[in-house]
Design an enzyme around this catalytic site. Structure first.
Site, PDB file in Angstrom:
ATOM      1  N   ARG A   1       0.797  -1.228   0.000  1.00  0.00           N
ATOM      2  CA  ARG A   1       0.000   0.000   0.000  1.00  0.00           C
ATOM      3  C   ARG A   1       0.832   1.281   0.000  1.00  0.00           C
ATOM      4  NH1 ARG A   1      -2.859  -3.704   1.833  1.00  0.00           N
ATOM      5  NH2 ARG A   1      -0.900  -4.185   2.817  1.00  0.00           N
ATOM      6  N   THR A   2       1.778   1.353   0.911  1.00  0.00           N
ATOM      7  CA  THR A   2       2.453   2.644   1.083  1.00  0.00           C
ATOM      8  C   THR A   2       3.219   3.014  -0.178  1.00  0.00           C
ATOM      9  OG1 THR A   2       2.591   2.198   3.434  1.00  0.00           O
ATOM     10  CG2 THR A   2       3.968   3.973   2.604  1.00  0.00           C
TER      11      THR A   2
ATOM     12  N   LYS B   1      25.777  -3.041  -0.822  1.00  0.00           N
ATOM     13  CA  LYS B   1      27.242  -2.945  -0.937  1.00  0.00           C
ATOM     14  C   LYS B   1      27.828  -2.197   0.249  1.00  0.00           C
ATOM     15  CE  LYS B   1      26.956  -2.295  -5.961  1.00  0.00           C
ATOM     16  NZ  LYS B   1      27.204  -1.264  -6.978  1.00  0.00           N
TER      17      LYS B   1
ATOM     18  N   ARG C   1      11.227   4.101   3.323  1.00  0.00           N
ATOM     19  CA  ARG C   1      10.881   3.133   4.379  1.00  0.00           C
ATOM     20  C   ARG C   1      12.132   2.354   4.731  1.00  0.00           C
ATOM     21  NH1 ARG C   1       5.812  -0.931   4.524  1.00  0.00           N
ATOM     22  NH2 ARG C   1       4.894   1.058   5.130  1.00  0.00           N
TER      23      ARG C   1
ATOM     24  N   HIS D   1       4.990   6.020  11.590  1.00  0.00           N
ATOM     25  CA  HIS D   1       4.491   5.863  10.216  1.00  0.00           C
ATOM     26  C   HIS D   1       3.503   7.004   9.938  1.00  0.00           C
ATOM     27  CE1 HIS D   1       3.270   4.229   6.500  1.00  0.00           C
ATOM     28  NE2 HIS D   1       3.065   2.976   6.822  1.00  0.00           N
TER      29      HIS D   1
HETATM   30  C1  NCD Z   1       1.669  -0.971   8.216  1.00  0.00           C
HETATM   31  C2  NCD Z   1       3.157  -0.771   8.366  1.00  0.00           C
HETATM   32  O1  NCD Z   1       3.901  -0.949   7.404  1.00  0.00           O
HETATM   33  O2  NCD Z   1       3.550  -0.402   9.442  1.00  0.00           O
HETATM   34  N1  NCD Z   1       1.272  -1.153   6.899  1.00  0.00           N
HETATM   35  C3  NCD Z   1       1.030  -0.052   6.125  1.00  0.00           C
HETATM   36  O3  NCD Z   1       1.891   0.729   5.815  1.00  0.00           O
HETATM   37  N2  NCD Z   1      -0.234   0.163   5.767  1.00  0.00           N
HETATM   38  C4  NCD Z   1       1.132  -1.997   9.136  1.00  0.00           C
HETATM   39  C5  NCD Z   1       1.720  -3.361   9.145  1.00  0.00           C
HETATM   40  O4  NCD Z   1       2.663  -3.665   8.420  1.00  0.00           O
HETATM   41  O5  NCD Z   1       1.209  -4.180   9.914  1.00  0.00           O
END
Ligand code: NCD
Length: 304
Positions: A51-52, A80, A101, A129
Site C-alpha cells: 500500500r504505502t 554494498k 521506508r 508511520h
Molecule cells: C503498516 C506498516 O507498514 O507499518 N502497513 C502499512 O503501511 N499500511 C502496518 C503493518 O505492516 O502491519
C-alpha cells in the site's frame, strides 16, 4: 525545505489544510492532474510494502509527475554497504522529493539531515508511520465528522505497531480524547509513548488484555497485525499471533456507528465475515491514503 519524519512535524493547521486539500482532490481530481508535471518522486523502500509504496507512486502519477526508486534493499547500493546518509545525498540529485521506508528506527531522520530535497518517512522500524496516520485521520474525519470527544481503542501489537504510535501522537492534540489499549502483556504500548504523548497531553487511557470488556465503549477500533518481522523469537510470535481475532460475534456488543480500522496488511486479526459490515472502514483507509499522500506531496513541494 520541510520533511515529514514525525506526524507532529505538522501543526494542527497544516493537518487541517492537508485534509481540506485531500477532500478537494476527491471532489475535483481533474484540477490536480498536472500539478506536478516535470517533478520526480523517489521511493526508497528498504522493507516490504504494498500500500504505502504503490499509493505514493499512484499519488505522484495522478498529479502528473514521475516516479523512480527501488522496492528492496537488495537491489540498492545498501547491499554494498552504502550509508543512508550517502544514499539520501545521491538521490537528491535525481528527485525532487523522497519517500523512504527502512527497518531501522531513525533512518529517515538521518536521511533528512543529508538530503537536499524533502524526505517523507514511509515507516521506520517499530517507531513511526506518519503518512499512514494521514490516511487514518482522513478516514476518521469523513466517518465521524471530526476528532474531538472520540474514544479510540487500539488492539493487537501496540509495542511494534508503528502506525499506532503515530496515530496516538496525532490524536492526542484533539479535545476530550480517550484511549483504550488492548494487547497481550508482552505487546503493550512502549512506555515512552505513554509518557511523552499520553501523559504529557493529559489524555485519559486504560490498558487491558480483555477485549470483550471494552468493545462497547469504543467509537474507533484500530486493529493491528502482530509484527512478526520485529520479534526476536519465532516461538514467541507463534504464541502471540492469534491473541485477538475480531469476529461478527464480538462485534455484536459494539456501537452501531463504530468505525473498525486496520492499516493492513491483515493476517487473520479481522474475520473476512466483517468486510461487508458497514462499520468496516479498512479498505476506505487505503483509498484515502492515496489522496492524503497527493496533498502531502503538493504541500512539501510548495505547489499551490
Ligand atoms: C503498516 C506498516 O507498514 O507499518 N502497513 C502499512 O503501511 N499500511 C502496518 C503493518 O505492516 O502491519
Amino acid at each position: 525545505m520541510k520533511s515529514l519524519i514525525d506526524i507532529c512535524d505538522l501543526s494542527r493547521e497544516e493537518i487541517d489544510s492537508l485534509l481540506d486539500t485531500a477532500n478537494d482532490i476527491i471532489a475535483h481530481p481533474e484540477v490536480y492532474s498536472e500539478k506536478c508535471r516535470g517533478k520526480k518522486l523517489a521511493t526508497l523502500f528498504f522493507e516490504p510494502s504494498t500500500r504505502t509504496r504503490l499509493s505514493f507512486e499512484a499519488a505522484m502519477y495522478e498529479l502528473g509527475g514521475n516516479v523512480l526508486g527501488f522496492s528492496e534493499a537488495q537491489s540498492s547500493s545498501a547491499s554494498k554497504g552504502e550509508s543512508v546518509a550517502d544514499t539520501a545525498r545521491v538521490v537528491s540529485c535525481y528527485a525532487d522529493i523522497i519517500a523512504m521506508r527502512h527497518p531501522k528506527e531513525g533512518a529517515p531522520l538521518v536521511a533528512s539531515m543529508h538530503a537536499s530535497v524533502p524526505i517523507i518517512n514511509a515507516g521506520d522500524g517499530g517507531h513511526n508511520h506518519p503518512t499512514q496516520t494521514l490516511a487514518d485521520l482522513l478516514t476518521i474525519k469523513r466517518e465521524k465528522g471530526g476528532f474531538d470527544g472520540l474514544t479510540l481503542g487500539f488492539c493487537g501489537d501496540l509495542k511494534f505497531g508503528r502506525t499506532v504510535h503515530s496515530l496516538i501522537a496525532a490524536m492526542s492534540r484533539y479535545k476530550d480524547i480517550r484511549v483504550v489499549l488492548i494487547s497481550p502483556q508482552e505487546l503493550k504500548l512502549p512506555s515512552y509513548v505513554k509518557r511523552d504523548i499520553l501523559q504529557k497531553n493529559g489524555i485519559p487511557y486504560t490498558q487491558t488484555t480483555d477485549f470483550e470488556s471494552v468493545i462497547d465503549s469504543l467509537d474507533i477500533l484500530y486493529m493491528t497485525r502482530v509484527q512478526r518481522e520485529r520479534f526476536f523469537s519465532e516461538e514467541e510470535y507463534l504464541r502471540l499471533k492469534d491473541s485477538y481475532i475480531l469476529t461478527p460475534e464480538k462485534l455484536r456488543r459494539a456501537k452501531s456507528d463504530l468505525c473498525v480500522m486496520h492499516p493492513l496488511p491483515r493476517v487473520n486479526e479481522i474475520s473476512t465475515a466483517i468486510d461487508n459490515d458497514p462499520r468496516a472502514c479498512y479498505f476506505k483507509q487505503v483509498l484515502y491514503g492515496k489522496y492524503m499522500r497527493m496533498a502531502l506531496i503538493l504541500m512539501l513541494l510548495g505547489v499551490n
